[in-house]
Design an enzyme around this catalytic site. Structure first.
Site, PDB file in Angstrom:
ATOM      1  N   THR A  40       0.830  -1.206   0.000  1.00  0.00           N
ATOM      2  CA  THR A  40       0.000   0.000   0.000  1.00  0.00           C
ATOM      3  C   THR A  40       0.869   1.261   0.000  1.00  0.00           C
ATOM      4  O   THR A  40       0.582   2.220  -0.711  1.00  0.00           O
ATOM      5  CB  THR A  40      -0.907  -0.013   1.259  1.00  0.00           C
ATOM      6  N   HIS A  43       2.098   1.840  -3.426  1.00  0.00           N
ATOM      7  CA  HIS A  43       1.043   2.398  -4.294  1.00  0.00           C
ATOM      8  C   HIS A  43       0.843   3.884  -4.005  1.00  0.00           C
ATOM      9  O   HIS A  43       0.672   4.684  -4.920  1.00  0.00           O
ATOM     10  CB  HIS A  43      -0.283   1.660  -4.082  1.00  0.00           C
ATOM     11  N   CYS A  90     -15.230   5.123  14.134  1.00  0.00           N
ATOM     12  CA  CYS A  90     -16.019   6.287  14.572  1.00  0.00           C
ATOM     13  C   CYS A  90     -16.779   6.014  15.863  1.00  0.00           C
ATOM     14  O   CYS A  90     -17.036   6.922  16.630  1.00  0.00           O
ATOM     15  CB  CYS A  90     -16.971   6.712  13.460  1.00  0.00           C
ATOM     16  N   GLY A 262      -6.147  -9.862  -2.615  1.00  0.00           N
ATOM     17  CA  GLY A 262      -5.413  -8.814  -3.337  1.00  0.00           C
ATOM     18  C   GLY A 262      -6.291  -7.597  -3.570  1.00  0.00           C
ATOM     19  O   GLY A 262      -7.516  -7.714  -3.665  1.00  0.00           O
TER      20      GLY A 262
END
Ligand code: ZN
Ligand code: ZN
Length: 346
Positions: A40, A43, A90, A262
């Site tokens: 990540t 990316h 949250c 993935g």
């Protein structure tokens, strides 16, 4: 302090000086001792798409796979060693109110939309910290987050004793999946990849000798040539390559299960009639429930030397760009950054 940050919605990341953060009432400040680079992060650094939602949070410090020591704030004693769940929830949406925090619809990711662990200090909510035993090294503890992703995929694969399992993508998640499906009773585990020599070497060192380099061939042909022509009970896709999804169904047995873990930049195209007639199932797998975290910490504590084989590079934070390069050219499996190494040097 030095931090690896995303400052603009364009390719690139910067190593820059930033202020040491201060905790609010329900937060703690953590001295980061090890932080893993994830696919990540690559990316986000290369800005290949899918992370546009973080633009409003920039500049933001990356890093969501880290371990360290609490050094201030409320709710946890100073000195406690911890790993951090990166998902800040949250508490008020229907999922949170129902206790399914991993399904929160208004989540903020540490290291994505709020400052993360590629810095010597990070402020996180106290509730996101999971204690780790003093005997567990920081770099092994920092594997907890990706290993919860692997454990969740293995759980969702509902492995039966003796199962024959194919794992597509031998990166840290795929290799972690191999370790967890093996623990669930799979006895016949094959890993397939492409241009993955370093990762195959890691698979062999972990005790998974069956690896197939797919190259430019169709998956079924590559497996057949490699002597793996029997259909699989379970296929777990951890490569993020959409074209592999129909090919995975080709090598999956009747009534078999394909688990997709993935992250895919493109949609996949499937022959659904074939899927229907073969009675196959496709199942997604993403974030693990909170209970998985302590189970993974226990597993890492039980077999630290085996999991340590996933770590191919250890670098000071100041060399983070070299770490990203090792991920990009696939010479790295898990690259660990240590921000405290820079503190000693300066
Ligand atoms: Zn990650
Ligand atoms: Zn929520």
């Amino acid at each position: 302090m030095l931090a690896l940050r995303k400052t603009e919605a364009v390719p690139g990341v910067v190593l820059t000086e930033t202020a040491v953060p201060r905790p609010a009432g329900d937060e703690v400040i953590v001295a980061v001792e090890a932080a893993g680079i994830c696919g990540t992060d690559l990316h986000i650094a290369d800005w290949t798409g899918g992370y546009e939602a973080m633009t409003s949070a920039m500049p933001v410090t990356l890093g969501h796979e880290f371990a360290g020591r609490v050094v201030g704030g409320a709710g946890i004693r100073s000195g406690q060693r911890i790993v951090v769940r990166p998902s800040v929830v949250c508490g008020t949406c229907p999922s949170c109110l129902g206790g399914r925090f991993e399904r929160c619809t208004s989540r903020t990711g540490i290291g994505i939309r709020r400052d993360g662990g590629f810095a010597s200090r990070v402020v996180v909510p106290a509730v996101n910290c999971i204690a780790v035993p003093d005997g567990l090294d920081a770099e092994i503890a920092a594997l907890t987050e990706p290993m919860t992703v692997a454990a969740e995929a293995a759980d969702r694969a509902m492995i039966r004793p003796g199962a024959r399992v194919l794992i597509l993508g031998p990166g840290p998640i795929g290799l972690g999946v191999a370790l967890f499906v093996e623990a669930s009773g799979a006895t016949d585990i094959v890993l397939a990849g492409r241009d993955d020599a370093a990762r195959f070497a890691c698979a062999h060192a972990l005790g998974f000798p069956a690896t197939i380099d797919v190259g430019d061939r169709p998956l079924a042909e590559a497996l057949r040539t490699g002597g793996q022509d029997r259909a699989f009970d379970v296929v777990i896709e951890a490569a993020g390559v959409a074209a592999l999804i129909p090919q995975a169904l080709d090598v999956l047995d009747q009534d078999g299960l394909l688990v997709v873990v993935g992250i895919h930049a493109r949609p996949a195209s499937l022959d659904l009639t074939r899927l229907v007639r073969a009675g196959q199932t496709i199942r997604g797998s993403y974030r693990a429930p909170i209970a998985t975290w302590s189970r993974v910490v226990d597993r890492l504590s039980a077999e630290p030397e085996r999991f340590r084989r996933l770590i191919t590079h250890r670098l000071p934070l100041s060399e983070a760009l070299d770490g990203l390069a090792a991920m990009r050219d696939r010479s790295g499996v898990k690259v660990m950054l240590d921000p405290q190494m820079d503190m000693v040097a300066t």
